[in-house]
Design a protein around this motif. Sequence first.
Motif, mmCIF file in Angstrom:
data_model
loop_
_atom_site.group_PDB
_atom_site.id
_atom_site.type_symbol
_atom_site.label_atom_id
_atom_site.label_comp_id
_atom_site.label_asym_id
_atom_site.label_seq_id
_atom_site.Cartn_x
_atom_site.Cartn_y
_atom_site.Cartn_z
ATOM 1 N N ILE A 25 0.855 -1.199 0.000
ATOM 2 C CA ILE A 25 0.000 0.000 0.000
ATOM 3 C C ILE A 25 0.881 1.234 0.000
ATOM 4 N N HIS A 26 0.813 1.984 -1.094
ATOM 5 C CA HIS A 26 1.527 3.261 -1.176
ATOM 6 C C HIS A 26 0.533 4.377 -0.939
ATOM 7 N N TRP A 27 0.711 5.064 0.194
ATOM 8 C CA TRP A 27 -0.232 6.122 0.571
ATOM 9 C C TRP A 27 0.525 7.223 1.277
ATOM 10 N N HIS A 65 1.753 10.291 -9.387
ATOM 11 C CA HIS A 65 2.862 9.384 -9.117
ATOM 12 C C HIS A 65 3.519 9.767 -7.796
ATOM 13 N N GLU A 66 4.002 8.766 -7.065
ATOM 14 C CA GLU A 66 4.576 9.025 -5.742
ATOM 15 C C GLU A 66 5.889 9.786 -5.842
ATOM 16 N N TRP A 67 6.491 9.841 -7.048
ATOM 17 C CA TRP A 67 7.730 10.612 -7.234
ATOM 18 C C TRP A 67 7.455 12.017 -7.779
ATOM 19 N N VAL A 68 6.217 12.488 -7.684
ATOM 20 C CA VAL A 68 5.870 13.788 -8.284
ATOM 21 C C VAL A 68 6.803 14.915 -7.803
ATOM 22 N N LYS A 92 6.513 5.997 5.654
ATOM 23 C CA LYS A 92 7.093 7.256 5.126
ATOM 24 C C LYS A 92 7.678 6.942 3.757
ATOM 25 N N HIS A 93 7.343 7.784 2.772
ATOM 26 C CA HIS A 93 7.934 7.585 1.454
ATOM 27 C C HIS A 93 8.984 8.670 1.224
ATOM 28 N N HIS A 94 9.545 8.765 0.034
ATOM 29 C CA HIS A 94 10.668 9.685 -0.216
ATOM 30 C C HIS A 94 10.313 11.139 0.103
ATOM 31 N N PHE A 113 5.948 -3.073 7.206
ATOM 32 C CA PHE A 113 6.155 -1.635 7.039
ATOM 33 C C PHE A 113 7.125 -1.416 5.886
ATOM 34 N N TYR A 114 6.770 -0.491 5.001
ATOM 35 C CA TYR A 114 7.699 0.058 4.015
ATOM 36 C C TYR A 114 8.245 1.329 4.646
ATOM 37 N N HIS A 115 9.563 1.547 4.541
ATOM 38 C CA HIS A 115 10.125 2.789 5.077
ATOM 39 C C HIS A 115 11.183 3.310 4.116
ATOM 40 N N LEU A 157 9.924 -5.824 7.084
ATOM 41 C CA LEU A 157 10.395 -4.446 6.909
ATOM 42 C C LEU A 157 10.934 -4.311 5.490
ATOM 43 N N PHE A 158 10.302 -3.406 4.732
ATOM 44 C CA PHE A 158 10.685 -3.178 3.331
ATOM 45 C C PHE A 158 11.361 -1.819 3.267
ATOM 46 N N TYR A 159 12.710 -1.809 3.385
ATOM 47 C CA TYR A 159 13.445 -0.548 3.258
ATOM 48 C C TYR A 159 13.547 -0.187 1.777
ATOM 49 N N ASP A 160 13.615 1.110 1.484
ATOM 50 C CA ASP A 160 13.694 1.528 0.060
ATOM 51 C C ASP A 160 14.434 2.851 -0.075
ATOM 52 N N PHE A 161 15.389 3.059 -0.847
ATOM 53 C CA PHE A 161 16.217 2.094 -1.564
ATOM 54 C C PHE A 161 17.624 2.678 -1.604
ATOM 55 N N ASP A 198 16.228 -6.413 0.732
ATOM 56 C CA ASP A 198 17.617 -6.290 0.262
ATOM 57 C C ASP A 198 17.956 -4.891 -0.232
ATOM 58 N N ARG A 199 17.299 -3.823 0.314
ATOM 59 C CA ARG A 199 17.534 -2.514 -0.280
ATOM 60 C C ARG A 199 18.295 -1.550 0.633
ATOM 61 N N LEU A 200 18.948 -2.110 1.682
ATOM 62 C CA LEU A 200 19.743 -1.260 2.572
ATOM 63 C C LEU A 200 21.157 -1.060 2.008
ATOM 64 N N PRO A 209 12.867 -8.145 -6.707
ATOM 65 C CA PRO A 209 12.716 -7.630 -8.076
ATOM 66 C C PRO A 209 11.448 -6.785 -8.172
ATOM 67 N N GLU A 210 11.523 -5.755 -9.007
ATOM 68 C CA GLU A 210 10.434 -4.799 -9.031
ATOM 69 C C GLU A 210 9.917 -4.575 -10.434
ATOM 70 N N GLN A 211 8.658 -4.752 -10.594
ATOM 71 C CA GLN A 211 7.979 -4.485 -11.861
ATOM 72 C C GLN A 211 8.566 -5.249 -13.050
ATOM 73 N N ALA A 242 8.481 -10.462 -5.884
ATOM 74 C CA ALA A 242 8.355 -9.437 -6.931
ATOM 75 C C ALA A 242 7.276 -8.453 -6.500
ATOM 76 N N CYS A 243 7.623 -7.161 -6.430
ATOM 77 C CA CYS A 243 6.586 -6.171 -6.111
ATOM 78 C C CYS A 243 6.089 -5.582 -7.433
ATOM 79 N N GLN A 244 4.772 -5.557 -7.562
ATOM 80 C CA GLN A 244 4.150 -5.199 -8.833
ATOM 81 C C GLN A 244 3.080 -4.139 -8.616
ATOM 82 N N SER A 252 2.432 2.888 -11.573
ATOM 83 C CA SER A 252 2.675 3.843 -10.483
ATOM 84 C C SER A 252 2.322 3.188 -9.150
ATOM 85 N N TRP A 253 3.113 3.507 -8.106
ATOM 86 C CA TRP A 253 2.828 2.947 -6.782
ATOM 87 C C TRP A 253 1.791 3.812 -6.073
ATOM 88 N N GLY A 254 2.000 5.113 -6.149
ATOM 89 C CA GLY A 254 1.024 6.022 -5.552
ATOM 90 C C GLY A 254 -0.181 6.190 -6.479
HETATM 91 C C1 GLC Z 1 10.744 2.042 -6.397
HETATM 92 C C2 GLC Z 1 9.974 3.325 -6.537
HETATM 93 C C3 GLC Z 1 9.403 3.689 -5.229
HETATM 94 C C4 GLC Z 1 8.566 2.550 -4.717
HETATM 95 C C5 GLC Z 1 9.377 1.291 -4.669
HETATM 96 C C6 GLC Z 1 8.516 0.084 -4.349
HETATM 97 O O1 GLC Z 1 11.845 2.188 -5.632
HETATM 98 O O2 GLC Z 1 10.824 4.302 -6.960
HETATM 99 O O3 GLC Z 1 8.643 4.836 -5.369
HETATM 100 O O4 GLC Z 1 8.145 2.858 -3.449
HETATM 101 O O5 GLC Z 1 9.938 1.054 -5.878
HETATM 102 O O6 GLC Z 1 9.217 -1.065 -4.514
#
Ligand code: GLC
Length: 444
Positions: free
Chosen positions: A32-34, A43-46, A91-93, A134-136, A195-199, A238-240, A249-251, A269-271, A276-278
């Motif tokens: 959940i990206h919120w 987009h969450e990177w706006v 918390k996102h970027h 938690f994604y952080h 815990l999903f750290y990013d990135f 694995d994103r620390l 792996p992503e998308q 795999a996160c999809q 867009s995540w957001g």
């Molecule tokens: C990427 C995206 C980020 C998203 C993450 C999810 O790093 O840039 O916005 O939260 O993937 O895996």
Amino acid sequence: MTTTPTPTDTDAEAVAGEIAPWFTHDRFGMFIHWGLYALPARHEWVMNYEKIQQEEYEKYAKYFDPDLYDPRAWARAAKAAGMKYVVLTTKHHEGFCLWDTALTDYKAPNTPAGRDLVREFVDAVRAEGLRVGFYHSLLDWHHPDFTIDGRHPRRDDSPEEIERLNAGRDMATYREYLHGQIRELLTDYGRIDYLFYDFSYEYEPHNPVWGGKGAKDWGAEELLALTRELQPGIVVNDRLGIPGDIVTPEQYQPSEPMKVDGVEVPWEACQTINGSWGYFRDNHNHKAPELMIRMLVDGVSKNGNMLLNVGPTARGELDSVATEALEAFAEWMHLHSRSIYGAGASAFETPVDARYTQRGNRLYLHLFSWPFEHIHLPGLAGKVEYAQLLGDASELSFREIDPDTPALTTGMGGQPAGTLTLQLPVVRPDVAIPVVELFLKDEA
Ligand code: GLC
């Protein structure tokens, strides 16, 4: 009254050095990206894409009023879809925090939302018997000590301006903040399963001038140690910038089980539904539900999990596209979930346009296209004691056709030795992906 079982400490206890077994058993989770980015809904990177200055971006906190926020409804939809764990962006970027952190004012309780949204999320997910993740974000485009780098919204300011700004910023202070917030999240909300750290982006080809950040910038070793100290048995990704418990792996869909240094590793795999995540109002590039179900099956057939993302609106609701996708999963998983939970890759050679998932002596043939009346299964001759369509448990017959059998006008010729030929009905079952359940003989 039925009580919803809550994941307990005893089920599937993690063995030292081993990943918690629930993760590779459960196979399917909701991401959940919120955050404030749901308001611009682009987009969450706006903030990065449009190089929005912090002062300008902060206006969204004034309008963040998710009056329809009902995390119990999210959790119920996830559970019905067959998802076993739910991972929320704390918390996102952009740096905005959904919980009542003591370390910044840039948080949900200081907006019209007026409360800790993570607390309600955790309680709701647990109440539905699901695991909590938690994604952080390691990045923070709001924190005054996070230095401007190649991925920062201010990356194209004048070099003099960036030098001036960075001169007043101290990443050591940011690290303290980052570790302090992780301590809050892993102390005040009970058991956290993932815990999903990013990135990490140490090697920053996009902007070599201002470069990237990685393990050293986050104090990754200490942060990972803190994470494990506060939540023994937690799964960490694995994103620390240092190895975690799983790879993420992503998308894209891996073409085989994932390996690190030649050793197979657990993966997820996160999809997204639309790239867009957001929540992205004008992005209609939606994947068909059937495609996403195939992606889940394909992943499990390669020993992988799927973390399917939804991006709730700024009102706090899942949009109709997300709801429809989850309902399609609910319909299919209702009949076919035992071909997913506890299942993984099979050693048997897969026929064309199909996937195998195996759980002990149950082999599941997922048919991505429906063949006419027969399908030939290499290597299964003499190994199958019973076969049925999983959806309705209706029996299927099977036979071995002697390789020397000549093909006749109305009779199929022989098949390679060891091949089992399954008889299928002409009419394709009306499910997203028809599945055949094969009961293997113990000696198979
Ligand atoms: C990427 C995206 C980020 C998203 C993450 C999810 O790093 O840039 O916005 O939260 O993937 O895996």
